[in-house]
Write a protein that holds these residues in place. Structure first.
Motif, PDB file in Angstrom:
ATOM      1  N   ARG A  30      65.484  21.784 -48.535  1.00 14.55           N
ATOM      2  CA  ARG A  30      64.792  23.206 -48.885  1.00 14.55           C
ATOM      3  C   ARG A  30      64.019  23.589 -47.864  1.00 14.55           C
ATOM      4  N   VAL A  31      63.028  22.691 -47.312  1.00 13.69           N
ATOM      5  CA  VAL A  31      62.086  23.123 -46.507  1.00 13.69           C
ATOM      6  C   VAL A  31      62.753  23.592 -45.136  1.00 13.69           C
ATOM      7  N   ALA A  32      63.716  22.723 -44.775  1.00 12.72           N
ATOM      8  CA  ALA A  32      64.614  23.323 -43.471  1.00 12.72           C
ATOM      9  C   ALA A  32      65.147  24.609 -43.793  1.00 12.72           C
ATOM     10  N   ASP A  33      65.358  24.928 -44.989  1.00 12.20           N
ATOM     11  CA  ASP A  33      65.750  26.462 -45.414  1.00 12.20           C
ATOM     12  C   ASP A  33      64.634  27.460 -45.386  1.00 12.20           C
ATOM     13  N   GLY A  34      63.398  26.995 -45.473  1.00 15.73           N
ATOM     14  CA  GLY A  34      62.272  27.948 -45.448  1.00 15.73           C
ATOM     15  C   GLY A  34      61.494  27.762 -46.521  1.00 15.73           C
ATOM     16  N   ALA A  35      61.689  26.790 -47.505  1.00 21.17           N
ATOM     17  CA  ALA A  35      60.858  26.701 -48.834  1.00 21.17           C
ATOM     18  C   ALA A  35      59.404  26.055 -48.161  1.00 21.17           C
ATOM     19  N   ARG A  36      58.476  26.315 -48.977  1.00 18.70           N
ATOM     20  CA  ARG A  36      57.174  25.618 -48.792  1.00 18.70           C
ATOM     21  C   ARG A  36      56.711  24.930 -49.926  1.00 18.70           C
ATOM     22  N   LEU A  37      55.803  23.976 -49.682  1.00 20.10           N
ATOM     23  CA  LEU A  37      55.275  22.859 -50.844  1.00 20.10           C
ATOM     24  C   LEU A  37      53.847  23.333 -50.946  1.00 20.10           C
ATOM     25  N   VAL A  38      53.359  24.070 -51.875  1.00 20.05           N
ATOM     26  CA  VAL A  38      51.980  24.510 -52.053  1.00 20.05           C
ATOM     27  C   VAL A  38      51.257  24.188 -53.275  1.00 20.05           C
ATOM     28  N   ARG A  39      50.121  24.050 -53.218  1.00 20.15           N
ATOM     29  CA  ARG A  39      49.139  23.769 -54.409  1.00 20.15           C
ATOM     30  C   ARG A  39      48.333  24.884 -54.729  1.00 20.15           C
ATOM     31  N   PHE A  40      47.802  25.117 -55.678  1.00 22.37           N
ATOM     32  CA  PHE A  40      46.873  26.141 -56.426  1.00 22.37           C
ATOM     33  C   PHE A  40      45.636  25.325 -56.879  1.00 22.37           C
ATOM     34  N   GLU A  41      44.574  26.194 -57.065  1.00 19.93           N
ATOM     35  CA  GLU A  41      43.345  25.802 -57.456  1.00 19.93           C
ATOM     36  C   GLU A  41      42.812  26.584 -58.538  1.00 19.93           C
ATOM     37  N   THR A  42      42.107  25.803 -59.750  1.00 24.30           N
ATOM     38  CA  THR A  42      41.725  26.021 -60.658  1.00 24.30           C
ATOM     39  C   THR A  42      40.408  25.573 -60.829  1.00 24.30           C
ATOM     40  N   VAL A  43      39.518  26.734 -61.785  1.00 25.29           N
ATOM     41  CA  VAL A  43      38.073  26.451 -61.740  1.00 25.29           C
ATOM     42  C   VAL A  43      37.690  26.526 -63.147  1.00 25.29           C
ATOM     43  N   VAL A  44      37.048  25.445 -63.843  1.00 22.10           N
ATOM     44  CA  VAL A  44      36.643  25.653 -65.046  1.00 22.10           C
ATOM     45  C   VAL A  44      35.276  25.239 -65.183  1.00 22.10           C
ATOM     46  N   ARG A  66      55.073  32.299 -54.654  1.00 18.23           N
ATOM     47  CA  ARG A  66      53.770  31.872 -54.409  1.00 18.23           C
ATOM     48  C   ARG A  66      52.909  32.622 -54.957  1.00 18.23           C
ATOM     49  N   TYR A  67      52.859  34.010 -54.779  1.00 18.36           N
ATOM     50  CA  TYR A  67      51.982  34.941 -55.310  1.00 18.36           C
ATOM     51  C   TYR A  67      51.980  35.114 -56.731  1.00 18.36           C
ATOM     52  N   LEU A  68      53.177  35.122 -57.353  1.00 20.45           N
ATOM     53  CA  LEU A  68      53.291  34.945 -59.006  1.00 20.45           C
ATOM     54  C   LEU A  68      52.834  33.656 -59.571  1.00 20.45           C
ATOM     55  N   THR A  69      53.151  32.599 -58.754  1.00 22.00           N
ATOM     56  CA  THR A  69      52.675  31.284 -59.467  1.00 22.00           C
ATOM     57  C   THR A  69      51.072  31.244 -59.355  1.00 22.00           C
ATOM     58  N   GLY A  70      50.526  31.783 -57.993  1.00 25.52           N
ATOM     59  CA  GLY A  70      48.916  31.970 -57.935  1.00 25.52           C
ATOM     60  C   GLY A  70      48.368  32.859 -58.859  1.00 25.52           C
ATOM     61  N   VAL A  71      49.072  33.702 -59.325  1.00 29.25           N
ATOM     62  CA  VAL A  71      48.233  34.663 -60.492  1.00 29.25           C
ATOM     63  C   VAL A  71      47.900  34.192 -61.735  1.00 29.25           C
ATOM     64  N   TRP A  72      49.047  33.282 -62.056  1.00 32.16           N
ATOM     65  CA  TRP A  72      48.490  32.454 -63.155  1.00 32.16           C
ATOM     66  C   TRP A  72      47.376  31.450 -63.169  1.00 32.16           C
ATOM     67  N   TRP A  97      40.861  33.675 -53.926  1.00 32.07           N
ATOM     68  CA  TRP A  97      41.438  33.821 -52.878  1.00 32.07           C
ATOM     69  C   TRP A  97      42.542  33.059 -52.275  1.00 32.07           C
ATOM     70  N   VAL A  98      42.388  31.648 -52.370  1.00 32.32           N
ATOM     71  CA  VAL A  98      43.363  30.669 -52.364  1.00 32.32           C
ATOM     72  C   VAL A  98      44.721  31.103 -52.953  1.00 32.32           C
ATOM     73  N   ASN A  99      44.536  31.282 -54.234  1.00 30.93           N
ATOM     74  CA  ASN A  99      45.805  31.411 -55.077  1.00 30.93           C
ATOM     75  C   ASN A  99      46.465  32.697 -54.834  1.00 30.93           C
ATOM     76  N   LEU A 100      45.672  33.751 -54.618  1.00 31.49           N
ATOM     77  CA  LEU A 100      46.461  35.205 -54.315  1.00 31.49           C
ATOM     78  C   LEU A 100      46.786  35.199 -53.090  1.00 31.49           C
ATOM     79  N   THR A 101      46.416  34.286 -52.093  1.00 28.65           N
ATOM     80  CA  THR A 101      47.048  34.355 -50.700  1.00 28.65           C
ATOM     81  C   THR A 101      48.108  33.308 -50.243  1.00 28.65           C
ATOM     82  N   GLY A 102      48.743  32.729 -51.391  1.00 27.55           N
ATOM     83  CA  GLY A 102      49.804  31.860 -51.408  1.00 27.55           C
ATOM     84  C   GLY A 102      49.573  30.398 -51.762  1.00 27.55           C
ATOM     85  N   GLY A 103      48.299  30.093 -51.977  1.00 26.03           N
ATOM     86  CA  GLY A 103      48.152  28.631 -52.222  1.00 26.03           C
ATOM     87  C   GLY A 103      47.687  28.017 -50.856  1.00 26.03           C
ATOM     88  N   ILE A 104      47.679  26.692 -51.212  1.00 27.59           N
ATOM     89  CA  ILE A 104      47.270  25.530 -50.123  1.00 27.59           C
ATOM     90  C   ILE A 104      48.650  25.091 -49.689  1.00 27.59           C
TER      91      ILE A 104
END
Length: 125
Positions: A30-44, A66-72, A97-104
């Motif tokens: 899947r990565v070879a086909d263009g998928a990316r593995l990303v993390r998102f941040e949460t602050v409490v 990535r954007y839709l996951t980051g929105v949550w 910023w991190v989440n709405l720009t696609g995560g880490i």
């Protein structure tokens, strides 16, 4: 117990955040086909403490996903993050910023982990 290069998952499946774990070969394909593995941040935050952490790794196939996951994650941070002084007010905009720009992007990190876990297993025969 979390899998590590010295302690790979017994089933061969790699636990990812999201719907299901995948085999290493599936992840590489899947990565070879263009998928990316990303993390998102949460602050409490509360008045005197702030906690900032990263999510599990998500396999995403497009910037829209990535954007839709980051929105949550951003919504959770926006509701729960800015209430600590001063770090909540500092970390919340950073997480947004991190989440709405696609995560880490953790693609290289995960692929290196997969390579190390295969080397730790030794040759299959």
């Amino acid at each position: 117990m979390d899998p590590t290069p010295a302690n790979p998952p017994a089933s061969g499946l790699v636990p990812l955040a999201g719907p299901r774990p995948l085999f290493p070969e599936e992840i590489r394909a899947r990565v070879a086909d263009g998928a990316r593995l990303v993390r998102f941040e949460t602050v409490v935050s509360a008045v005197l403490f702030t906690v900032r952490w990263q999510s599990g790794v998500y396999l995403t196939h497009s910037w829209q996903e990535r954007y839709l996951t980051g929105v949550w994650y951003s919504a959770a941070s926006l509701l729960l993050g800015p209430w600590g002084v001063p770090w909540g007010l500092i970390y919340t905009p950073l997480a947004l910023w991190v989440n709405l720009t696609g995560g880490i992007d953790a693609t290289d990190e995960v692929l290196a982990w997969l390579d190390a876990s295969e080397k730790a297993d030794g040759p299959q025969g």
